[in-house]
Design an enzyme around this catalytic site. Structure first.
Site, PDB file in Angstrom:
ATOM      1  N   GLY A 463      -6.937   9.676   6.406  1.00  0.00           N
ATOM      2  CA  GLY A 463      -8.384   9.824   6.439  1.00  0.00           C
ATOM      3  C   GLY A 463      -9.129   8.546   6.757  1.00  0.00           C
ATOM      4  O   GLY A 463     -10.328   8.577   6.979  1.00  0.00           O
ATOM      5  N   GLY A 465      -8.550   6.429   9.353  1.00  0.00           N
ATOM      6  CA  GLY A 465      -8.580   6.037  10.755  1.00  0.00           C
ATOM      7  C   GLY A 465      -7.434   5.141  11.164  1.00  0.00           C
ATOM      8  O   GLY A 465      -7.554   4.333  12.090  1.00  0.00           O
ATOM      9  N   ALA A 503      -2.286   0.991  -0.896  1.00  0.00           N
ATOM     10  CA  ALA A 503      -2.533  -0.381  -1.340  1.00  0.00           C
ATOM     11  C   ALA A 503      -3.270  -1.208  -0.290  1.00  0.00           C
ATOM     12  O   ALA A 503      -3.071  -2.421  -0.199  1.00  0.00           O
ATOM     13  CB  ALA A 503      -1.228  -1.064  -1.746  1.00  0.00           C
ATOM     14  N   SER A 504      -4.113  -0.575   0.509  1.00  0.00           N
ATOM     15  CA  SER A 504      -4.914  -1.285   1.526  1.00  0.00           C
ATOM     16  C   SER A 504      -4.042  -2.107   2.466  1.00  0.00           C
ATOM     17  O   SER A 504      -4.440  -3.182   2.914  1.00  0.00           O
ATOM     18  CB  SER A 504      -5.947  -2.201   0.851  1.00  0.00           C
ATOM     19  OG  SER A 504      -6.868  -1.469   0.103  1.00  0.00           O
ATOM     20  N   ARG A 505      -2.852  -1.585   2.778  1.00  0.00           N
ATOM     21  CA  ARG A 505      -1.927  -2.372   3.603  1.00  0.00           C
ATOM     22  C   ARG A 505      -1.545  -1.653   4.894  1.00  0.00           C
ATOM     23  O   ARG A 505      -0.684  -2.129   5.637  1.00  0.00           O
ATOM     24  CB  ARG A 505      -0.663  -2.675   2.802  1.00  0.00           C
ATOM     25  CG  ARG A 505       0.122  -1.436   2.444  1.00  0.00           C
ATOM     26  CD  ARG A 505       1.285  -1.717   1.518  1.00  0.00           C
ATOM     27  NE  ARG A 505       1.898  -0.474   1.091  1.00  0.00           N
ATOM     28  CZ  ARG A 505       2.773  -0.369   0.107  1.00  0.00           C
ATOM     29  NH1 ARG A 505       3.122  -1.452  -0.557  1.00  0.00           N
ATOM     30  NH2 ARG A 505       3.284   0.786  -0.216  1.00  0.00           N
ATOM     31  N   THR A 507      -3.038  -1.151   7.853  1.00  0.00           N
ATOM     32  CA  THR A 507      -3.234  -1.917   9.077  1.00  0.00           C
ATOM     33  C   THR A 507      -2.358  -3.152   9.083  1.00  0.00           C
ATOM     34  O   THR A 507      -1.868  -3.568  10.146  1.00  0.00           O
ATOM     35  CB  THR A 507      -4.717  -2.301   9.233  1.00  0.00           C
ATOM     36  OG1 THR A 507      -5.500  -1.099   9.251  1.00  0.00           O
ATOM     37  CG2 THR A 507      -4.957  -3.055  10.523  1.00  0.00           C
ATOM     38  N   GLY A 687      -9.853  -1.496   2.283  1.00  0.00           N
ATOM     39  CA  GLY A 687      -9.922  -0.135   1.751  1.00  0.00           C
ATOM     40  C   GLY A 687     -10.268  -0.056   0.281  1.00  0.00           C
ATOM     41  O   GLY A 687     -11.022   0.827  -0.138  1.00  0.00           O
ATOM     42  N   GLU A 688      -9.739  -0.966  -0.518  1.00  0.00           N
ATOM     43  CA  GLU A 688      -9.926  -0.880  -1.961  1.00  0.00           C
ATOM     44  C   GLU A 688     -10.900  -1.894  -2.564  1.00  0.00           C
ATOM     45  O   GLU A 688     -11.569  -1.572  -3.553  1.00  0.00           O
ATOM     46  CB  GLU A 688      -8.554  -0.970  -2.655  1.00  0.00           C
ATOM     47  CG  GLU A 688      -7.777   0.313  -2.469  1.00  0.00           C
ATOM     48  CD  GLU A 688      -6.288   0.172  -2.765  1.00  0.00           C
ATOM     49  OE1 GLU A 688      -5.824   0.750  -3.759  1.00  0.00           O
ATOM     50  OE2 GLU A 688      -5.592  -0.506  -1.978  1.00  0.00           O
TER      51      GLU A 688
END
Length: 723
Positions: A463, A465, A503-505, A507, A687-688
């Site tokens: 979700g 992108g 975990a915002s990883r 990318t 993200g987080e």
């Protein structure tokens, strides 16, 4: 968001839409009691119902446990039930309606026991044991020497905490509490499972963001080999941390084995609230020692997380957030303790920044309370203690990049923090740092005879992108317009294992793998063009889908690929499990108006300032900030799974409130880019971080407005009025 047309046209396939020939529908019978023994299950009437093809109970999987890290959850209740909503039996039938009717025909006799619902009571050494066999569970993070309801007990420290408190002039102690919160994704959990002939494996379609972990969990639980469990890609209708578990896949696999047909299950949303995997409720005790001049010298944080009935939904077995929640401050003596305890409530899992919003709500509220005790301005107090580049964190690791002064000053100026306020209006600030986690992934980048590029990974779009981000990286490396880049998502049989999204990883790990693969493909293009054009490789350049020589000769990518006799294909493997070391810093300023007659809090303005890495896609980057702020605002002011006597009473969105468009404040965003992150081109996580300090900023603003300090989330009108 280049995948948008697929989604709005209906071409994007979600697990809820997968339909196989001969497919049956699964429904599960859930426990109506919090705790007790199953004395008898009679499925005979349900089996006799026309259209019912299979029924399974805990007797069919006796002794089998499953989990993401800690294997402590039975696939179906194995003689005991430990929460209201636990799966007791499962039915596969020709339609959902028949399966639903069959559930009403299953007779279960329970012996009800007294549940443990208070985590503090459950944590006592004298409490009844909910899991007497816990010392033998696979995946425990440390030995549990004597059976206890506390199955995670970890700590991090620096210096000597007792010496620090002895040196302090003032000691401030407070306790903060939070409620469980559901992720509120649009798509409920869904899966389709088709057992392979012989039962040694299965084809799986599920809304899981970690396909390789899902494969491993199911295979390990049933004692089967990994390779024959193939997880096929699906789009995910929202995740926010909650779509990384096995949920109903094992039950559908059992029913598919029993019936010889594919089986599908889609949870309805009341089941999501009763038996999903929400954010943990927490009790956080904070004790801080400070000198009269405002220097922090000692800081102790003690967490008690209510796990609910099981720990199976936690990918690391514990919550990573607490160890960093002492904040981006220079504190010589620190002790952080995290305990997780079993209770007879809904099992909790992961939600956006697991453990961080709980910890930073406590820590940043504490920072304001200390400043008030000292009579200092909250910003001046923080500036005195903030880490600068190269400082050592509260738990002892060096952070070479944080840029705290720059972003704090900019946030204060941009938000109008110091300007005059109306009566009963308040402003609050909160600070949080984020050290990105690492991982492992594979990517393939290929160029065909038409000169079009395909990026292939097993990465799913949850979700945020992620597919657009990978196309951006490939386009940058190959100097192509985005329209020339396509994406393919591979199943688990076609590529090496990866750590999945989380975990915002995403990318960082998939972007770096894609960049490596694209760079390898670029080198092949240059080598082949050099040979054909008779020009040194170092003299060639890439532009607009062609390789050009200094004299003007050129070859298109398609011509090069066609003449090579085979597809040009690069493979990138990225593997780095280190966290940080650079820190992304998030500073938020909330402005609220409080109605003193009702206690109602109205969030009017909100500033979110970020010291971060290179921004790859400004629109998507801003979307993550906006979404994080709104989610943090919901956490602060209204959200919470309400549980009464073990029973979840907020079972729809009429009762489980989340922010609507009318709740959203005027939002200002401030970004300072530094290309030092370990993502591609120096990118950092986004993200987080925006969800982490929001609740504390709002709580601090409420006290600034009317002098009411709220220690328990959410900050409702009733609590403010009482305070």
């Amino acid at each position: 968001r280049l995948e948008g047309p697929e989604k709005v046209s209906g071409r994007a396939i979600y697990a809820t839409e997968v339909s196989l020939s001969g497919m049956l529908w699964c429904k599960v019978l859930r426990s109506p009691i919090s705790y007790g023994r199953i004395k008898n299950i009679d499925t005979s009437r349900a089996l006799a119902l026309p259209g019912v093809r299979a029924i399974v109970t805990g007797e069919d999987v006796k002794g089998l446990l499953i989990g993401r890290k800690i294997y402590d959850m039975p696939i179906l209740a194995d003689g005991l039930v430990r929460f209201i909503g636990e799966k007791v039996a499962a039915v596969a039938a020709e339609s959902e309606a028949i399966a639903e009717e069959a559930l009403s025909l299953i007779d279960v006799e329970y012996e009800e026991w007294t549940p443990l619902l208070d985590p503090l009571e459950a944590a006592r050494p004298t409490a009844a044991l909910l899991h007497p066999n816990v010392p033998g569970y696979r995946g425990l993070l440390h030995p549990v020497e004597a059976p206890s309801n506390v199955f995670v007990d970890m700590h991090w420290k620096k210096g000597d905490i007792e010496i620090g408190f002895h040196e302090a002039d003032i000691v401030v102690e407070n306790t903060f509490t939070t409620k469980p919160v559901h992720q509120a994704y649009i798509e409920p959990h869904a899966c389709v499972v088709r057992a392979q002939d012989g039962g040694d494996g299965a084809d799986i379609w599920a809304c899981s963001k970690v396909p390789f972990a899902l494969r491993e969990q199911v295979a390990n639980a049933f004692g089967r080999g990994l390779e024959k469990f193939i997880v096929h890609p699906c789009y995910i209708g929202g995740c926010f941390g909650g779509k990384g578990d096995f949920m109903d896949v094992p039950v559908c696999y059992l029913l598919s084995l029993r019936s010889g047909r594919p089986v599908k299950m889609v949870m309805d949303y009341s089941e999501e609230f009763v038996a999903g995997n929400p954010r943990h409720a927490a009790i956080v005790r904070v004790k801080s020692g400070v000198k009269k001049d405002g220097r922090l010298v000692a800081h102790r944080m003690e967490y008690l997380f209510d796990s609910g009935a099981y720990g199976a939904f936690k990918p690391q077995g514990y919550l990573v957030g607490p160890k960093e929640a002492a904040g981006p401050y220079k504190i010589p003596n620190v002790f952080i303790e995290e305990k997780i305890v079993y209770t007879n409530k809904i099992p909790c899992g992961h939600m956006r920044a697991p453990g961080d919003p709980q910890g930073f709500f406590a820590n940043e509220s504490q920072m304001d309370l200390i400043a008030r005790r000292l009579g200092m301005d909250p910003i001046a107090f923080r500036k005195k203690n903030l880490m600068r580049d190269g400082d050592i964190s509260p738990i002892g690791h060096k952070v070479p990049h944080i840029k705290s002064d720059e972003i704090l000053d900019a946030a204060v100026a941009s938000s109008g923090y110091g300007r005059a306020k109306r009566k009963h209006t308040g402003r609050g600030i909160a600070v949080a740092q984020w050290l990105p986690l690492g991982g492992e992934s594979h990517a393939f980048v290929s160029i065909d005879a038409q000169g079009d590029v395909l990026v292939a990974t097993a990465m799913l779009d949850q979700g945020a992108g992620t597919h657009t981000a990978m196309r951006l990286v490939a386009a940058e490396e190959l100097q192509l317009p985005l329209e020339r880049i396509r994406i393919a998502t591979l199943d688990t049989s076609k590529v090496g294992a990866d750590t999945g999204i989380g975990a915002s990883r995403g990318t960082r790990i998939f972007g770096n793998a894609t960049r490596l693969a694209a760079a390898q493909a670029r080198e092949q293009l240059l080598d082949l063009a050099s040979a054909k054009l008779g020009v040194g490789k170092e003299q060639l350049s890439l532009t607009g889908g062609a390789v050009r020589a200094p004299a003007g000769e050129s070859l298109s990518y398609g011509e090069i690929a066609e003449s090579s006799g085979s597809e040009i294909r690069g493979h990138g493997l990225y593997k780095n499990f280190e966290s940080g070391p650079e820190a992304a810093l998030c500073i938020q300023v909330a402005e609220v108006e409080v109605d003193v007659e009702t206690g109602q809090v109205h969030l009017t303005h909100f500033t979110s300032a970020h010291s971060t890495g290179t921004v790859l896609n400004p629109l998507m980057h801003q979307g993550q900030i906006d979404g994080g702020v709104v989610m943090g605002m919901g956490y602060a002011l209204m959200e919470g799974v309400m549980i009464d006597g073990g029973n979840v009473v907020t079972t729809n969105f009429g009762e489980n409130k989340i922010p609507s468009i009318r709740d959203i404040p005027s939002l200002r965003t401030l970004i300072q880019e530094f290309p030092v992150g370990n993502g591609p081109y120096g990118g950092m996580s986004i993200g987080e971080p925006p969800v982490v300090p929001t609740a504390a900023a709002i709580a601090n603003a409420v006290e600034d407005a009317v002098g009411a300090r709220i220690y328990d989330l959410p900050i409702t009108a009733e609590k403010v009025l009482r305070a």
